[in-house]
Design an enzyme around this catalytic site. Structure first.
Site, short mmCIF file in Angstrom:
data_model
loop_
_atom_site.label_atom_id
_atom_site.label_comp_id
_atom_site.label_asym_id
_atom_site.label_seq_id
_atom_site.Cartn_x
_atom_site.Cartn_y
_atom_site.Cartn_z
N ASN A 1 10.67 -6.86 3.04
CA ASN A 1 10.51 -8.31 3.09
C ASN A 1 9.45 -9.02 3.62
O ASN A 1 9.46 -10.31 3.90
CB ASN A 1 11.79 -8.83 3.69
CG ASN A 1 13.38 -8.53 2.83
OD1 ASN A 1 13.25 -8.83 1.78
ND2 ASN A 1 14.08 -8.21 3.22
N GLY B 1 3.98 0.56 -8.49
CA GLY B 1 5.26 1.20 -7.79
C GLY B 1 5.71 2.18 -8.79
O GLY B 1 5.04 3.02 -9.48
N PRO C 1 0.84 -1.27 0.15
CA PRO C 1 0.09 0.08 0.06
C PRO C 1 0.91 1.22 -0.08
O PRO C 1 0.16 2.32 -0.09
CB PRO C 1 -0.90 -0.12 1.43
CG PRO C 1 -0.06 -1.19 1.90
CD PRO C 1 0.55 -2.06 1.39
N GLU D 1 3.36 -5.22 5.14
CA GLU D 1 3.45 -4.15 5.97
C GLU D 1 4.87 -3.39 6.27
O GLU D 1 5.30 -2.39 6.95
CB GLU D 1 3.00 -4.86 7.43
CG GLU D 1 1.45 -5.22 7.33
CD GLU D 1 1.08 -5.99 8.69
OE1 GLU D 1 1.96 -6.10 9.71
OE2 GLU D 1 -0.19 -6.02 8.95
N ARG E 1 10.16 10.50 -10.52
CA ARG E 1 11.40 10.50 -9.76
C ARG E 1 12.69 10.19 -10.40
O ARG E 1 13.78 10.78 -10.12
CB ARG E 1 11.26 9.53 -8.55
CG ARG E 1 11.17 8.13 -8.75
CD ARG E 1 10.97 7.22 -7.61
NE ARG E 1 12.41 6.72 -7.11
CZ ARG E 1 12.64 5.55 -6.60
NH1 ARG E 1 11.63 4.69 -6.54
NH2 ARG E 1 13.68 5.08 -6.57
N GLY F 1 5.86 -2.11 -7.19
CA GLY F 1 6.67 -1.88 -8.23
C GLY F 1 7.47 -3.34 -8.47
O GLY F 1 7.05 -4.61 -7.93
N ASP F 2 8.69 -3.30 -8.97
CA ASP F 2 9.54 -4.53 -9.22
C ASP F 2 10.13 -4.97 -8.08
O ASP F 2 10.27 -6.31 -8.03
CB ASP F 2 10.62 -4.12 -10.28
CG ASP F 2 10.21 -3.60 -11.57
OD1 ASP F 2 9.04 -4.43 -12.28
OD2 ASP F 2 10.50 -2.37 -12.09
#
Length: 386
Positions: A57, A110, A22, A54, A190, A79-80
């Site tokens: 990893n 992402g 999230p 959360e 970015r 994302g990746d």
């Protein structure tokens, strides 16, 4: 896309586990799932269970112990980096040899979204970003078609072994990843901002680079002292020798030792707006290797990165930009500068080598006929003619 061709596919109906970050990208992944993904899944008879990650990893920890037989596929919405976590988590399981064949799906939410953009490209869709890319990738999931893709095995001087689904970058690209992290809320912008900032203070990185070109593999076979698994899981890296030994004599050693960047890439895109490998999809067991030698001007480097949006950067025939298809490589930084970025995740700078394993994971993709020897995980997908 050819809807008449046969391909391995997920069953109908199917059940998927959605792992969603999230906080990825602009922090709107959950909102986008509810508005853009969930309605399409309902129409396509795809049921799901949603898990929110959360912390760093967390996805890796979850898939390491998850009962995979409950799911026909694992869907990764972020994302990746989150796909990197999932694949490495699968490879750390006691049943890794079967777990790694669980079909995977990438839904972009992402900053980079390079894997999703590559799958979008292979499916024949136009290059798009943001919600359009998310919709296209969700439609691929609804179509249920699967294709095998390559996996990159990496070994470092400190003894770490990990697996990459996308890329390893060193130098300019990895520094842009690192230094643009504070602009994450800008989404893919970015990277544009980070590129201009890094160009303003262009660095040179010292190291040695060697690789095994595709054309030498058939004639040479495995390395004489190929790396065997020693208290490590995963496939044997037959083309690699221990890092403390010289590379085999049939490898190519790049004579220059001053670089602006080195990039090993498994797919077509480096982000949803960076069509880095327009030369075509990597055949099984190969990857794209790019490097830029020191001496390139800031103006030329800027032109190359701007042209990469449409895949036109190779048209400049820049003498400092070198491209070669390879099956393995070794990179040894010499001055400690810079970092590595593996699938967008940062690693310390140390000697590293890698080898591609052909068609090792199954991805929700366009209509591609897999080799006869390849099958997704037994019991989940089924053969279907569409």
């Amino acid at each position: 896309m050819n809807p008449a061709c046969g391909a391995w596919s997920l069953p109908r109906p199917c059940r998927v586990l959605v792992l969603l970050n999230p906080r990825g990208g602009k922090g709107k992944a959950l909102q986008l799932f509810r508005s853009h993904v969930q309605p399409l899944l309902a129409q396509a008879d795809v049921s799901f269970t949603l898990m929110l990650t959360e912390h760093r990893n967390h996805a890796r920890e979850l898939v390491r112990v998850e009962e995979l037989r409950r799911w026909d596929a694992l869907v990764v919405m972020s994302g990746d980096g989150l796909m990197h976590e999932v694949v490495n988590g699968l490879m750390e399981r006691p049943d890794w040899e079967t777990a790694i064949h669980k079909p995977l799906c990438s839904l972009p939410a992402g900053s980079g979204n390079a894997l999703a953009a590559s799958l979008n490209h292979y499916a024949g869709y136009e290059q798009v970003t943001n919600e359009d890319l998310l919709t296209n990738c969700t439609l691929l999931l609804c179509r249920r078609l699967l294709a095998p893709t390559n996996l990159l095995s990496l070994q470092t001087a400190s003894g770490l072994r990990l697996f990459s689904v996308l890329s390893l970058a060193w130098g300019f690209i990895a520094d842009v990843d690192l230094e643009s992290e504070k602009f994450r809320r800008l989404g893919e912008m970015r990277f544009t901002l980070g590129t201009f900032l890094r160009l303003a203070a262009l660095r040179v990185y010292k190291g040695t680079l060697a690789y095994l070109p595709v054309e030498r593999v058939a004639s040479q076979g495995p390395a004489p002292t190929a790396m065997e698994r020693q208290n490590q899981q995963g496939p044997t890296d037959a083309h690699l020798v221990p890092l403390q030994e010289p590379v085999p004599p049939y490898w190519t050693v790049v004579p220059e030792q001053d670089f602006v960047l080195v990039l090993a890439l498994l797919h077509s895109h480096l982000s949803s707006e960076m069509f880095a490998a327009p030369m075509g999809r990597c055949p099984a067991g190969t990857m794209h290797l790019f490097y830029v030698r020191a001496g390139v001007s800031r103006a030329m480097l800027l032109r190359l990165f701007l042209a990469m949006e449409k895949g036109r950067h190779m048209d400049y025939h820049c003498p400092y930009l070198v491209y070669v298809p390879v099956v393995a490589f070794r990179l040894e930084p010499k001055d400690g500068k810079g970092v590595f970025a593996v699938d967008g995740e940062l690693m310390v700078s140390e000697a590293v080598q890698g080898q591609v394993h052909p068609d090792y994971i199954w991805m929700v993709s366009g209509c591609v006929e897999p080799p006869p020897s390849q099958k997704p995980q037994q019991g989940a997908p089924q053969r279907e003619h569409l």
